[in-house]
Design a protein around this motif. Structure first.
Motif, mmCIF file in Angstrom:
data_model
loop_
_atom_site.group_PDB
_atom_site.id
_atom_site.type_symbol
_atom_site.label_atom_id
_atom_site.label_comp_id
_atom_site.label_asym_id
_atom_site.label_seq_id
_atom_site.Cartn_x
_atom_site.Cartn_y
_atom_site.Cartn_z
ATOM 1 N N GLU A 174 7.473 -0.798 -3.824
ATOM 2 C CA GLU A 174 8.809 -0.400 -3.369
ATOM 3 C C GLU A 174 9.269 -1.323 -2.247
ATOM 4 O O GLU A 174 8.471 -1.865 -1.501
ATOM 5 N N GLN B 275 8.716 11.069 2.747
ATOM 6 C CA GLN B 275 8.369 10.873 1.346
ATOM 7 C C GLN B 275 7.358 9.740 1.225
ATOM 8 O O GLN B 275 7.294 8.857 2.070
ATOM 9 N N THR B 276 6.614 9.778 0.135
ATOM 10 C CA THR B 276 5.609 8.760 -0.101
ATOM 11 C C THR B 276 6.270 7.452 -0.517
ATOM 12 O O THR B 276 7.205 7.451 -1.305
ATOM 13 N N ILE B 277 5.800 6.375 0.041
ATOM 14 C CA ILE B 277 6.246 5.049 -0.379
ATOM 15 C C ILE B 277 5.181 4.509 -1.316
ATOM 16 O O ILE B 277 3.991 4.482 -0.998
ATOM 17 N N GLN B 278 5.606 4.136 -2.508
ATOM 18 C CA GLN B 278 4.673 3.625 -3.507
ATOM 19 C C GLN B 278 4.540 2.113 -3.373
ATOM 20 O O GLN B 278 5.504 1.443 -3.004
ATOM 21 N N PRO B 279 3.369 1.577 -3.687
ATOM 22 C CA PRO B 279 3.222 0.118 -3.691
ATOM 23 C C PRO B 279 4.249 -0.500 -4.633
ATOM 24 O O PRO B 279 4.489 0.022 -5.722
ATOM 25 N N TYR C 114 0.842 -1.179 0.000
ATOM 26 C CA TYR C 114 0.000 0.000 0.000
ATOM 27 C C TYR C 114 0.884 1.237 0.000
ATOM 28 O O TYR C 114 2.011 1.198 0.500
ATOM 29 N N ALA C 115 0.349 2.320 -0.526
ATOM 30 C CA ALA C 115 1.059 3.594 -0.454
ATOM 31 C C ALA C 115 1.043 4.063 0.997
ATOM 32 O O ALA C 115 0.032 3.925 1.693
ATOM 33 N N SER C 116 2.180 4.566 1.438
ATOM 34 C CA SER C 116 2.260 5.091 2.793
ATOM 35 C C SER C 116 3.324 6.171 2.837
ATOM 36 O O SER C 116 3.860 6.561 1.792
ATOM 37 N N LYS C 117 3.622 6.626 4.005
ATOM 38 C CA LYS C 117 4.595 7.703 4.146
ATOM 39 C C LYS C 117 5.751 7.198 4.995
ATOM 40 O O LYS C 117 5.541 6.603 6.045
ATOM 41 N N HIS D 63 11.596 3.343 4.006
ATOM 42 C CA HIS D 63 12.449 2.978 2.866
ATOM 43 C C HIS D 63 13.594 2.084 3.342
ATOM 44 O O HIS D 63 14.187 2.335 4.375
#
Ligand SMILES: [Zn+2]
Length: 83
Positions: free
Chosen positions: A22, A16-20, A7-10, A34
């Motif tokens: 990653e 920064q945004t974490i994209q699905p 899921y997208a999260s921070k 990250h």
């Protein structure tokens, strides 16, 4: 543990945004961060003092100088220039 984000999260470190999809470091009960977070990265090595040149660098510079002379062909006034 390292997982692939579903899921997208921070990221809690850098915001920064974490994209699905990653790669993230995640432990149960904590927000995913990250795996190579820029905020958590080690501080870059301090700039070298000017004038402090390593032996390897001196050799590299000399080689570069020779290459310039060989390649240029415009140093006709140079005494030891032979081609
Ligand atoms: Zn981060």
């Amino acid at each position: 543990m390292t997982i692939t984000a579903k899921y997208a999260s921070k990221c809690p470190h850098c915001g920064q945004t974490i994209q699905p999809g990653e790669q993230v470091e995640w432990t149960r009960g904590t927000p995913a961060a990250h795996t190579r977070c820029p905020a958590a990265a080690p501080v870059a090595a301090p700039a070298r003092r000017p004038g402090l040149v390593s032996a390897a660098e001196v050799i590299a510079r000399r080689k570069a100088m020779v290459r310039r002379r060989r390649g240029g062909g415009s140093f006709l006034d140079d005494g030891d220039w032979e081609y």
